[in-house]
Design a protein around this motif. Structure first.
Motif, PDB file in Angstrom:
ATOM      1  N   GLY A  99     -22.423  15.309  -9.963  1.00  0.00           N
ATOM      2  CA  GLY A  99     -21.474  14.949 -11.014  1.00  0.00           C
ATOM      3  C   GLY A  99     -20.458  13.924 -10.574  1.00  0.00           C
ATOM      4  N   VAL A 100     -20.767  13.166  -9.533  1.00  0.00           N
ATOM      5  CA  VAL A 100     -19.819  12.186  -9.007  1.00  0.00           C
ATOM      6  C   VAL A 100     -19.742  10.965  -9.920  1.00  0.00           C
ATOM      7  CG1 VAL A 100     -20.160  12.890  -6.623  1.00  0.00           C
ATOM      8  CG2 VAL A 100     -21.626  11.126  -7.613  1.00  0.00           C
ATOM      9  N   THR A 101     -18.660  10.237  -9.782  1.00  0.00           N
ATOM     10  CA  THR A 101     -18.493   8.977 -10.508  1.00  0.00           C
ATOM     11  C   THR A 101     -19.141   7.853  -9.724  1.00  0.00           C
ATOM     12  OG1 THR A 101     -16.393   9.712 -11.459  1.00  0.00           O
ATOM     13  CG2 THR A 101     -16.810   7.338 -11.434  1.00  0.00           C
ATOM     14  N   ARG A 102     -20.021   7.126 -10.357  1.00  0.00           N
ATOM     15  CA  ARG A 102     -20.706   6.023  -9.685  1.00  0.00           C
ATOM     16  C   ARG A 102     -19.859   4.765  -9.769  1.00  0.00           C
ATOM     17  NH1 ARG A 102     -27.009   6.938 -11.607  1.00  0.00           N
ATOM     18  NH2 ARG A 102     -26.873   9.214 -11.755  1.00  0.00           N
ATOM     19  N   VAL A 103     -19.655   4.138  -8.636  1.00  0.00           N
ATOM     20  CA  VAL A 103     -18.883   2.900  -8.559  1.00  0.00           C
ATOM     21  C   VAL A 103     -19.853   1.766  -8.284  1.00  0.00           C
ATOM     22  CG1 VAL A 103     -17.041   1.667  -7.368  1.00  0.00           C
ATOM     23  CG2 VAL A 103     -16.891   4.158  -7.683  1.00  0.00           C
ATOM     24  N   GLU A 104     -19.961   0.834  -9.207  1.00  0.00           N
ATOM     25  CA  GLU A 104     -20.887  -0.280  -9.048  1.00  0.00           C
ATOM     26  C   GLU A 104     -20.340  -1.291  -8.042  1.00  0.00           C
ATOM     27  OE1 GLU A 104     -23.813  -0.267 -10.381  1.00  0.00           O
ATOM     28  OE2 GLU A 104     -23.448   1.557 -11.559  1.00  0.00           O
ATOM     29  N   ASP A 105     -21.230  -1.889  -7.302  1.00  0.00           N
ATOM     30  CA  ASP A 105     -20.855  -2.921  -6.341  1.00  0.00           C
ATOM     31  C   ASP A 105     -20.469  -4.187  -7.106  1.00  0.00           C
ATOM     32  OD1 ASP A 105     -20.557  -4.595  -4.162  1.00  0.00           O
ATOM     33  OD2 ASP A 105     -22.714  -4.923  -3.911  1.00  0.00           O
ATOM     34  N   ARG A 106     -19.204  -4.595  -6.958  1.00  0.00           N
ATOM     35  CA  ARG A 106     -18.707  -5.792  -7.639  1.00  0.00           C
ATOM     36  C   ARG A 106     -18.267  -6.821  -6.607  1.00  0.00           C
ATOM     37  NH1 ARG A 106     -14.180  -5.216  -9.417  1.00  0.00           N
ATOM     38  NH2 ARG A 106     -13.637  -3.142  -8.609  1.00  0.00           N
ATOM     39  N   ALA A 107     -18.584  -8.083  -6.883  1.00  0.00           N
ATOM     40  CA  ALA A 107     -18.183  -9.153  -5.967  1.00  0.00           C
ATOM     41  C   ALA A 107     -16.669  -9.253  -5.853  1.00  0.00           C
ATOM     42  CB  ALA A 107     -18.758 -10.487  -6.431  1.00  0.00           C
ATOM     43  N   SER A 108     -15.965  -8.834  -6.899  1.00  0.00           N
ATOM     44  CA  SER A 108     -14.515  -8.953  -6.906  1.00  0.00           C
ATOM     45  C   SER A 108     -13.810  -7.779  -6.226  1.00  0.00           C
ATOM     46  CB  SER A 108     -14.007  -9.055  -8.353  1.00  0.00           C
ATOM     47  OG  SER A 108     -14.369  -7.895  -9.100  1.00  0.00           O
ATOM     48  N   ALA A 109     -14.565  -6.757  -5.805  1.00  0.00           N
ATOM     49  CA  ALA A 109     -13.952  -5.584  -5.188  1.00  0.00           C
ATOM     50  C   ALA A 109     -13.248  -5.963  -3.887  1.00  0.00           C
ATOM     51  CB  ALA A 109     -14.999  -4.513  -4.924  1.00  0.00           C
ATOM     52  N   THR A 110     -12.042  -5.472  -3.712  1.00  0.00           N
ATOM     53  CA  THR A 110     -11.267  -5.760  -2.507  1.00  0.00           C
ATOM     54  C   THR A 110     -11.567  -4.716  -1.436  1.00  0.00           C
ATOM     55  OG1 THR A 110      -9.390  -4.396  -3.197  1.00  0.00           O
ATOM     56  CG2 THR A 110      -9.440  -6.689  -3.969  1.00  0.00           C
ATOM     57  N   PRO A 111     -11.267  -5.025  -0.169  1.00  0.00           N
ATOM     58  CA  PRO A 111     -11.442  -4.017   0.884  1.00  0.00           C
ATOM     59  C   PRO A 111     -10.674  -2.729   0.587  1.00  0.00           C
ATOM     60  CG  PRO A 111     -11.145  -6.171   1.872  1.00  0.00           C
ATOM     61  CD  PRO A 111     -10.904  -6.340   0.400  1.00  0.00           C
ATOM     62  N   ARG A 112      -9.509  -2.831  -0.012  1.00  0.00           N
ATOM     63  CA  ARG A 112      -8.739  -1.640  -0.346  1.00  0.00           C
ATOM     64  C   ARG A 112      -9.478  -0.789  -1.381  1.00  0.00           C
ATOM     65  NH1 ARG A 112      -3.494  -0.280   0.410  1.00  0.00           N
ATOM     66  NH2 ARG A 112      -3.037  -2.382   1.180  1.00  0.00           N
TER      67      ARG A 112
END
Length: 215
Positions: A99-112
């Motif tokens: 039941g986890v939330t899936r986080v899509e890989d985005r080019a704009s994602a920051t290291p934080r």
């Protein structure tokens, strides 16, 4: 003689038996070294991979495609993971039992933002039994290099036996030299001059490998 003269003299002596005008591409270096140590069956190669992964402090699990969603759900629940970073080409059924939330890989994602994710789930390109190494090449089910270097928990699925080879020389022809290769031998770890081991400095503190048979 200067150090430069000494080095050049040694290079000239090493080249004395090379015909004048010969080019490197005209005389390829023979690569007749041993490609694998000993003789193993496919099953023994997979077992060696599991042993060496565990020796590097990776957590090794085994599963079949039908049991994988439940196993994945249990491992994430035991970890207390609420968010999982997933590459764009990952098989969605792998997380059907969680039941986890899936986080899509985005080019704009920051290291934080990547560091705030609890876990990352990927496949792999090839696994090397003799060294206990997983190789990722940025394929659709692996994503970009940084998504497996920032989150603290990495779950990696290896399809056995088709993605398992015995040695590094056997793995290299399967990997493209123009791909962003990540070689993983256990969780990230380093030691200082006092040999105190610290994990999680250069990548995930915890590596869990699922050997998926019959995929």
């Amino acid at each position: 003689m200067s150090s430069r003269d000494v080095v050049l003299a040694r290079a000239r002596r090493a080249l004395t038996d090379v015909p004048r005008g010969e080019r490197p591409d005209e005389a390829p270096v023979p690569r007749d070294y041993r490609r694998v140590h000993g003789s193993r069956t496919v099953e023994e190669t997979v077992e060696l991979l599991a042993e060496n992964l565990a020796d590097y402090r990776a957590l090794v699990h085994r599963s079949t495609p039908g049991a994988l969603p439940d196993l994945m759900g249990r491992l994430l629940a035991e970890r207390g993971a609420r968010t999982v970073l997933v590459p764009p080409g990952l098989d969605a059924s792998w997380l059907a039992g969680s039941g986890v939330t899936r986080v899509e890989d985005r080019a704009s994602a920051t290291p934080r933002e990547l560091d705030a994710v609890d876990s990352v789930l990927t496949g792999c390109a090839v696994a090397i039994a003799e060294t206990g190494t997983l190789v990722l090449d940025g394929g659709p089910d692996q994503g970009r290099r940084r998504i497996t270097l920032v989150p603290d928990h990495h779950l990696c699925v290896v399809r056995v036996p088709e993605q398992v080879v015995g040695s590094v020389p056997q793995a290299l022809p399967l990997l493209g030299p123009d791909r962003p290769l990540t070689w993983i031998s256990g969780p990230s770890a380093t030691s200082d001059i006092e040999l105190d081991r610290v994990e999680g400095v250069h990548g995930p503190r915890t590596l869990e490998v699922i050997l998926l048979a019959g995929a």
